[in-house]
Write an enzyme that holds these catalytic residues in place. Structure first.
Site, PDB file in Angstrom:
ATOM      1  N   CYS A  88       0.835  -1.207   0.000  1.00  0.00           N
ATOM      2  CA  CYS A  88       0.000   0.000   0.000  1.00  0.00           C
ATOM      3  C   CYS A  88       0.870   1.256   0.000  1.00  0.00           C
ATOM      4  O   CYS A  88       1.563   1.536   0.974  1.00  0.00           O
ATOM      5  CB  CYS A  88      -0.906  -0.040   1.232  1.00  0.00           C
ATOM      6  SG  CYS A  88      -1.793   1.480   1.574  1.00  0.00           S
ATOM      7  N   CYS A 137       0.201   3.790   2.753  1.00  0.00           N
ATOM      8  CA  CYS A 137       0.663   3.223   4.030  1.00  0.00           C
ATOM      9  C   CYS A 137       2.161   3.468   4.208  1.00  0.00           C
ATOM     10  O   CYS A 137       2.624   3.819   5.294  1.00  0.00           O
ATOM     11  CB  CYS A 137       0.389   1.722   4.086  1.00  0.00           C
ATOM     12  SG  CYS A 137      -1.350   1.266   3.961  1.00  0.00           S
TER      13      CYS A 137
END
Length: 181
Positions: free
Chosen positions: A100, A103
């Site tokens: 991600c 993230c």
């Protein structure tokens, strides 16, 4: 007044504000800014995918090599989440994944937050390894930040936050709860 500490913070802030501005007023300049924000989102996801093999190698190395910043952030999972929530009055949990992009962009913000706020437990939950926790806390997208007070969820945010935004996210709720007491 928002002040960004790094290029990463500026990008996250740009992504968040572009979406908010477009939601308020749908016009061509805001559409252009939102398009750039989405482009930066996809680029960060591509970079995260490129970084993934290196993260897997890092997991194979002894944990004693971890930096002080990484040690400030707890690695939370299904086995220790109950204890983390019981042992700490305030807990910030970041649901994340290695693939991600947003993230990965948020990782330094959480590490810095954990170092600056030792009285607030900051933890990361790897979504790929803890699917049960995603279901339990109804996490639908990544990254997702959950704030707990005395073991109960009091606030959540979907999407990356800069260091400043994470600090404001937590402090706002702490102030609200302390005023209610």
């Amino acid at each position: 007044m928002y002040t960004a500490n790094s290029l990463r913070d500026k990008i996250i802030h740009f992504q968040n504000t572009s979406e908010q501005h477009f939601q308020k007023q749908k016009n061509l300049p805001n559409f252009f800014k939102l398009s750039l924000a989405y482009l930066s989102f996809f680029l960060s996801t591509f970079l995260a995918a490129f970084r993934l093999p290196f993260l897997w190698l890092k997991r194979l190395l002894p944990s004693s090599i971890a930096s002080a910043k990484e040690q400030a952030v707890l690695q939370v999972n299904t086995q220790n989440i109950k204890q983390v929530l019981q042992d700490n009055e305030w807990v910030v949990l970041d649901f994340w994944a290695a693939w991600c992009g947003p993230c990965m962009m948020m990782e330094p913000a959480l590490e810095s937050f954990a170092q600056r706020n030792p009285d607030i437990a900051a933890g990361k939950i790897d979504a790929d390894q803890n699917a049960e926790l995603l279901k339990r806390y109804k996490v639908k997208g990544l990254p997702q930040i959950l704030l707990f007070h005395q073991g109960k969820e009091v606030k959540r945010h979907a999407g990356a936050l800069s260091e400043h935004e994470l600090e404001a996210f937590v402090q706002q709720e702490m102030s609200k709860i302390s005023q209610a007491v």
